[in-house]
Design a protein around this motif. Structure first.
Motif, PDB file in Angstrom:
ATOM      1  N   GLN A 185      21.212  -5.081  17.551  1.00  0.00           N
ATOM      2  CA  GLN A 185      20.880  -3.856  18.298  1.00  0.00           C
ATOM      3  C   GLN A 185      19.550  -3.277  17.850  1.00  0.00           C
ATOM      4  OE1 GLN A 185      24.131  -4.066  16.908  1.00  0.00           O
ATOM      5  NE2 GLN A 185      25.032  -4.704  18.849  1.00  0.00           N
ATOM      6  N   ASP A 186      18.771  -4.057  17.080  1.00  0.00           N
ATOM      7  CA  ASP A 186      17.429  -3.657  16.622  1.00  0.00           C
ATOM      8  C   ASP A 186      17.479  -2.411  15.760  1.00  0.00           C
ATOM      9  OD1 ASP A 186      16.283  -5.785  18.128  1.00  0.00           O
ATOM     10  OD2 ASP A 186      16.410  -4.551  19.921  1.00  0.00           O
ATOM     11  N   THR A 187      18.468  -2.329  14.898  1.00  0.00           N
ATOM     12  CA  THR A 187      18.595  -1.227  13.953  1.00  0.00           C
ATOM     13  C   THR A 187      18.464  -1.773  12.541  1.00  0.00           C
ATOM     14  OG1 THR A 187      20.100  -0.047  15.432  1.00  0.00           O
ATOM     15  CG2 THR A 187      20.070   0.644  13.135  1.00  0.00           C
ATOM     16  N   VAL A 188      17.627  -1.142  11.731  1.00  0.00           N
ATOM     17  CA  VAL A 188      17.477  -1.549  10.335  1.00  0.00           C
ATOM     18  C   VAL A 188      18.684  -1.051   9.548  1.00  0.00           C
ATOM     19  CG1 VAL A 188      16.079  -1.374   8.252  1.00  0.00           C
ATOM     20  CG2 VAL A 188      14.963  -1.535  10.480  1.00  0.00           C
ATOM     21  N   VAL A 189      19.449  -1.975   8.981  1.00  0.00           N
ATOM     22  CA  VAL A 189      20.643  -1.599   8.221  1.00  0.00           C
ATOM     23  C   VAL A 189      20.425  -1.717   6.720  1.00  0.00           C
ATOM     24  CG1 VAL A 189      22.287  -2.109  10.048  1.00  0.00           C
ATOM     25  CG2 VAL A 189      21.558  -3.935   8.489  1.00  0.00           C
ATOM     26  N   PHE A 190      19.344  -2.362   6.316  1.00  0.00           N
ATOM     27  CA  PHE A 190      19.036  -2.457   4.885  1.00  0.00           C
ATOM     28  C   PHE A 190      17.550  -2.758   4.743  1.00  0.00           C
ATOM     29  CE2 PHE A 190      18.379  -4.653   0.897  1.00  0.00           C
ATOM     30  CZ  PHE A 190      19.143  -3.925   0.002  1.00  0.00           C
ATOM     31  N   SER A 191      16.937  -2.171   3.737  1.00  0.00           N
ATOM     32  CA  SER A 191      15.541  -2.482   3.434  1.00  0.00           C
ATOM     33  C   SER A 191      15.312  -2.311   1.939  1.00  0.00           C
ATOM     34  CB  SER A 191      14.584  -1.576   4.225  1.00  0.00           C
ATOM     35  OG  SER A 191      14.726  -0.230   3.815  1.00  0.00           O
ATOM     36  N   ARG A 192      14.331  -3.047   1.451  1.00  0.00           N
ATOM     37  CA  ARG A 192      13.970  -2.949   0.039  1.00  0.00           C
ATOM     38  C   ARG A 192      12.460  -3.138  -0.086  1.00  0.00           C
ATOM     39  NH1 ARG A 192      16.338  -3.735  -5.090  1.00  0.00           N
ATOM     40  NH2 ARG A 192      18.139  -2.737  -4.123  1.00  0.00           N
ATOM     41  N   ARG A 193      11.833  -2.229  -0.800  1.00  0.00           N
ATOM     42  CA  ARG A 193      10.392  -2.293  -1.041  1.00  0.00           C
ATOM     43  C   ARG A 193      10.144  -2.467  -2.533  1.00  0.00           C
ATOM     44  NH1 ARG A 193      11.845   0.749   3.058  1.00  0.00           N
ATOM     45  NH2 ARG A 193      10.543   0.931   4.931  1.00  0.00           N
ATOM     46  N   PHE A 194       9.078  -3.163  -2.879  1.00  0.00           N
ATOM     47  CA  PHE A 194       8.774  -3.446  -4.270  1.00  0.00           C
ATOM     48  C   PHE A 194       7.415  -2.832  -4.625  1.00  0.00           C
ATOM     49  CE2 PHE A 194      11.593  -6.744  -2.711  1.00  0.00           C
ATOM     50  CZ  PHE A 194      12.578  -6.761  -3.682  1.00  0.00           C
ATOM     51  N   PRO A 195       7.410  -1.644  -5.197  1.00  0.00           N
ATOM     52  CA  PRO A 195       6.149  -0.935  -5.480  1.00  0.00           C
ATOM     53  C   PRO A 195       5.203  -1.695  -6.391  1.00  0.00           C
ATOM     54  CG  PRO A 195       8.036   0.550  -5.683  1.00  0.00           C
ATOM     55  CD  PRO A 195       8.590  -0.829  -5.542  1.00  0.00           C
ATOM     56  N   VAL A 196       5.738  -2.501  -7.334  1.00  0.00           N
ATOM     57  CA  VAL A 196       4.867  -3.244  -8.238  1.00  0.00           C
ATOM     58  C   VAL A 196       4.015  -4.238  -7.448  1.00  0.00           C
ATOM     59  CG1 VAL A 196       4.836  -4.912 -10.128  1.00  0.00           C
ATOM     60  CG2 VAL A 196       6.420  -2.979 -10.200  1.00  0.00           C
ATOM     61  N   VAL A 197       4.622  -4.931  -6.497  1.00  0.00           N
ATOM     62  CA  VAL A 197       3.879  -5.888  -5.673  1.00  0.00           C
ATOM     63  C   VAL A 197       2.961  -5.153  -4.716  1.00  0.00           C
ATOM     64  CG1 VAL A 197       4.089  -7.827  -4.070  1.00  0.00           C
ATOM     65  CG2 VAL A 197       5.806  -7.491  -5.855  1.00  0.00           C
ATOM     66  N   GLU A 198       3.408  -4.020  -4.205  1.00  0.00           N
ATOM     67  CA  GLU A 198       2.578  -3.246  -3.278  1.00  0.00           C
ATOM     68  C   GLU A 198       1.317  -2.729  -3.972  1.00  0.00           C
ATOM     69  OE1 GLU A 198       1.850  -2.016   0.606  1.00  0.00           O
ATOM     70  OE2 GLU A 198       3.274  -3.419  -0.282  1.00  0.00           O
ATOM     71  N   LYS A 199       1.433  -2.424  -5.247  1.00  0.00           N
ATOM     72  CA  LYS A 199       0.256  -1.980  -6.009  1.00  0.00           C
ATOM     73  C   LYS A 199      -0.752  -3.124  -6.109  1.00  0.00           C
ATOM     74  CE  LYS A 199      -1.053   0.197 -10.374  1.00  0.00           C
ATOM     75  NZ  LYS A 199      -0.565   0.714 -11.685  1.00  0.00           N
ATOM     76  N   ARG A 200      -0.277  -4.342  -6.280  1.00  0.00           N
ATOM     77  CA  ARG A 200      -1.184  -5.488  -6.324  1.00  0.00           C
ATOM     78  C   ARG A 200      -1.864  -5.691  -4.970  1.00  0.00           C
ATOM     79  NH1 ARG A 200       2.007 -10.601  -8.495  1.00  0.00           N
ATOM     80  NH2 ARG A 200      -0.009 -11.514  -7.909  1.00  0.00           N
ATOM     81  N   TRP A 201      -1.149  -5.433  -3.876  1.00  0.00           N
ATOM     82  CA  TRP A 201      -1.735  -5.555  -2.542  1.00  0.00           C
ATOM     83  C   TRP A 201      -2.864  -4.543  -2.352  1.00  0.00           C
ATOM     84  CZ3 TRP A 201      -2.667  -8.064   1.768  1.00  0.00           C
ATOM     85  CH2 TRP A 201      -2.983  -7.369   2.931  1.00  0.00           C
ATOM     86  N   ARG A 202      -2.631  -3.305  -2.731  1.00  0.00           N
ATOM     87  CA  ARG A 202      -3.669  -2.289  -2.564  1.00  0.00           C
ATOM     88  C   ARG A 202      -4.885  -2.593  -3.437  1.00  0.00           C
ATOM     89  NH1 ARG A 202       0.908   1.288  -2.270  1.00  0.00           N
ATOM     90  NH2 ARG A 202       0.758   1.698  -4.510  1.00  0.00           N
ATOM     91  N   ALA A 203      -4.652  -3.117  -4.649  1.00  0.00           N
ATOM     92  CA  ALA A 203      -5.775  -3.478  -5.512  1.00  0.00           C
ATOM     93  C   ALA A 203      -6.580  -4.620  -4.910  1.00  0.00           C
ATOM     94  CB  ALA A 203      -5.262  -3.867  -6.897  1.00  0.00           C
ATOM     95  N   ALA A 204      -5.896  -5.578  -4.284  1.00  0.00           N
ATOM     96  CA  ALA A 204      -6.605  -6.688  -3.640  1.00  0.00           C
ATOM     97  C   ALA A 204      -7.425  -6.198  -2.459  1.00  0.00           C
ATOM     98  CB  ALA A 204      -5.600  -7.756  -3.187  1.00  0.00           C
ATOM     99  N   CYS A 205      -6.909  -5.210  -1.730  1.00  0.00           N
ATOM    100  CA  CYS A 205      -7.651  -4.659  -0.593  1.00  0.00           C
ATOM    101  C   CYS A 205      -8.896  -3.924  -1.062  1.00  0.00           C
ATOM    102  CB  CYS A 205      -6.747  -3.729   0.214  1.00  0.00           C
ATOM    103  SG  CYS A 205      -5.387  -4.571   1.063  1.00  0.00           S
ATOM    104  N   GLU A 206      -8.811  -3.272  -2.195  1.00  0.00           N
ATOM    105  CA  GLU A 206      -9.983  -2.572  -2.737  1.00  0.00           C
ATOM    106  C   GLU A 206     -11.065  -3.568  -3.126  1.00  0.00           C
ATOM    107  OE1 GLU A 206     -10.774   0.601  -3.015  1.00  0.00           O
ATOM    108  OE2 GLU A 206      -8.947   1.182  -1.961  1.00  0.00           O
ATOM    109  N   ARG A 207     -10.656  -4.735  -3.607  1.00  0.00           N
ATOM    110  CA  ARG A 207     -11.643  -5.742  -4.008  1.00  0.00           C
ATOM    111  C   ARG A 207     -12.285  -6.417  -2.805  1.00  0.00           C
ATOM    112  NH1 ARG A 207      -7.381  -7.107  -7.610  1.00  0.00           N
ATOM    113  NH2 ARG A 207      -6.875  -8.911  -6.296  1.00  0.00           N
ATOM    114  N   SER A 208     -11.590  -6.419  -1.679  1.00  0.00           N
ATOM    115  CA  SER A 208     -12.095  -7.100  -0.492  1.00  0.00           C
ATOM    116  C   SER A 208     -12.626  -6.060   0.483  1.00  0.00           C
ATOM    117  CB  SER A 208     -10.972  -7.934   0.152  1.00  0.00           C
ATOM    118  OG  SER A 208     -11.452  -8.613   1.284  1.00  0.00           O
TER     119      SER A 208
END
Length: 625
Positions: A16-39
């Protein structure tokens, strides 16, 4: 480029296109933002998208997923560029892999497009699992250029194409493994490979069934501490945040199991051990000081316990036969074997096991893959030595695909002709185990005639062997029942008869999911007129079947029309059909220990199809050797 797999986030959606569970990983997200700053070049305005400052909310993910389904035609999409494709969409890239690795587009407050890619899409049961691995910003930049190019398709040797890009990203493979494991957990499909055991249980009773299933002895162990992750504080301690969407669609028990698995298997977003058996065993039993390995040996991650008890090694070669039998001069029959070597090594300490695998040459193996614990130091024409350090419990040591070294275990033909609009006459003429000798034996054999779009009222006919049962949408012929197997001889079986159906009602075609549900909204005047006679009904069915629908969204993926195939199910014991084998006497253990070696084989049917000789059938052209 990340040298290993890291997961930024994952989501589970219902049909039914409803999100019933989600999980985010801030440690990995911090690495993503740092990579974006370098690029810095990643921020070019002509790309018309921005770096996502924070991951979208669950509702934004659900909305973006719905928009993509509308744009691409289904959850997986077309995969190739067609008339309905628009610039910037996944199908515009014109690569079938976009059916499994998708992108989602959201917008920020300035109405700039925000792109999430690569999202691994795994559909299991009624759920869609989305896994977002960490890649370099330049990879996302490359993908965005592919979504805008004017040419169609990936030319050989082109500078930028999707499949070669993904092959160089190890995080993609890891994200697929995460998605598949989570899908198995929420649908309850987490099972160990089957090992055919002839020996009696070592401990006996319920205790042996509980401890033996995870490969450890029945000695007492301390109770493990509760796994963090089911509470907010536990999630924060592990560097991950969980979000619970509406309560519908996923039970709290399933949600707790997923939280526990994620916290243990992939803390901080980096998958360490995705083996559900290992994770469950550690959680249930904890550790003991007796499990400390010798000082000169390193305990591998796949063996968190050292076995103690009666030692033995069990091998099972399990082969699955897939076949398409046409009984036509212009179409050759096809048969392939998918096999695997299942193992269970109940050995104390951290030994190495070595044995020669017999039959690699005669089996004409096409594909071959091994468990990470295995080494293949020697190669030969007929025998190949295989060494491995066995992990905990039952596991798949090797997988392969091969040609069938013998004739088909069941051959013959199936014919069905509609003598009237609601009555068909059919005929089976089969021969079982022709050319097969002992110790090969067929344990059971069943032939099913499915009629998913017609309701069976009655049937008339008597087979030469076996019994027949009828259900609402199928006729089942049990040729050989379990306990009355055949060995050392061939059996000829015939079954003529007629089957009567309820009157045809095309306006009440069964549907499967939202994709088929939309078909009824597309009815036209020509469709209504097609109900006047049976000739138009065939055209009507073909029109429906030829739409851009996924085969898995139909009730029966092999149902080319309403009644054009029969499916065979069987099991053969006593040997493999490919010629693959293991000699128990040639198995060596280092350091040397006396442990009995048991070896068994079984062959089961996969998609073993008898196509109606008198009807239409799908066939793929194969190149001549």
């Amino acid at each position: 480029m990340p040298s290993s797999c890291c997961i930024r986030a994952l989501w589970i959606l219902t049909n039914q296109d409803t999100v019933v569970f989600s999980r985010r990983f801030p440690v990995v997200e911090k690495r993503w933002r740092a990579a974006c700053e370098r690029s810095k070049s990643f921020m070019e305005d002509d790309l018309k998208y921005n770096v996502v400052p924070s991951l979208p909310t669950d509702s934004e993910i659900a909305d973006a997923f719905v928009d993509r389904k509308k744009r691409e035609g289904s959850a997986r999409g077309f995969g190739i560029r067609i008339n309905q494709s628009v610039e910037g969409s996944d199908s515009w890239v014109d690569d079938p892999i976009t059916r499994h690795i998708i992108s989602l587009c959201t917008k920020n407050e300035e109405e700039k497009k925000l792109v999430l890619w690569p999202l691994i899409l795994h559909i299991k049961g009624h759920y869609c699992i989305l896994v977002l691995p960490l890649v370099e910003p330049d990879h996302l930049k490359t993908y965005t250029r592919m979504c805008k190019r004017s040419d169609c398709g990936n030319a050989v040797g082109a500078d930028e194409s999707l499949s070669p890009l993904l092959l160089n990203l190890p995080s993609i493979t890891g994200a697929f493994m995460v998605g598949h494991m989570i899908g198995d957990i929420i649908t309850g499909d987490v099972t160990e490979p089957e090992i055919v055991i002839s020996a009696s249980p070592s401990v006996g009773g319920l205790l042996d069934s509980l401890t033996g299933s995870i490969g450890i002895s029945a000695r007492a162990k301390p109770v493990a501490a509760p796994v963090a992750g089911s509470t907010a504080s536990g999630a924060a301690a592990s560097g991950a945040m969980a979000s619970d969407a509406p309560k519908i669609g996923l039970r709290s028990l399933d949600r707790d199991a997923i939280r526990s698995f994620i916290s243990s298997a992939m803390p901080f977003g980096t998958p360490l051990d995705l083996n559900y058996t290992n994770i469950s065993a550690v959680k249930m039993n904890g550790f003991s000081s007796a499990d400390i390995p010798p000082a000169d040996q390193k305990q591998p991650a796949w063996k968190p316990y050292l076995y103690r008890g009666k030692q033995r090694i069990l091998f099972t070669i399990h082969e699955t036969v897939h076949a398409a039998m046409y009984d036509r001069d212009e179409i050759p029959d096809s048969k392939k074997i998918s096999g695997q070597v299942n193992c269970r090594a109940e050995l104390e300490g951290l030994p190495d096991v070595m044995f020669p695998l017999i039959g690699l040459d005669t089996a004409r193996v096409e594909l071959l893959s091994f468990h990470p614990c295995a080494q293949v130091p020697e190669h030969g024409n007929e025998k190949q030595s295989l060494m491995f350090s066995p992990p905990l419990g039952s596991f798949v040591l090797m997988r392969y695909q091969a040609f069938c070294g013998m004739g088909p275990p069941i051959k013959g033909f199936y014919q069905l002709s509609m003598v009237s609009e609601n009555e068909g006459a059919f005929l089976f003429k089969l021969r079982l185990m022709e050319g097969y000798r002992a110790p090969l034996s067929m344990d059971f054999c069943t032939v099913t005639m499915p009629f998913p779009r017609r309701r069976v009222l009655s049937f008339d006919g008597t087979p030469s062997i076996g019994t027949v049962s009828v259900a609402e949408h199928l006729v089942e012929w049990k040729i050989i029942t379990t306990g009355r197997g055949i060995s050392g001889k061939s059996v000829e079986a015939t079954f003529p008869g007629t089957v009567k159906f309820a009157p045809w009602q095309p306006q009440r075609l069964p549907t499967s999911g939202a994709v088929l549900g939309n078909m009824e909204d597309e009815e036209s005047d020509a469709e209504t007129e097609s109900t006047n006679n049976m000739a138009n009904v065939e055209d009507f069915l073909m029109e429906k079947m030829n739409k851009d629908l996924q085969a898995v969204d139909l009730e029966e993926p092999f149902c080319w029309q309403a009644y054009d195939y029969a499916k065979v199910s069987f099991k053969i014991m006593g040997g493999s059909l490919s010629g693959m084998s293991i000699d128990p006497k040639s198995v060596s253990i280092f350091p040397a220990v006396k442990a009995p070696v048991e070896f068994s084989t079984q062959v089961t049917s996969g998609d073993y199809i008898l196509w109606n000789t008198l009807g239409k059938c799908p066939v793929a052209a194969t190149p001549k050797a």
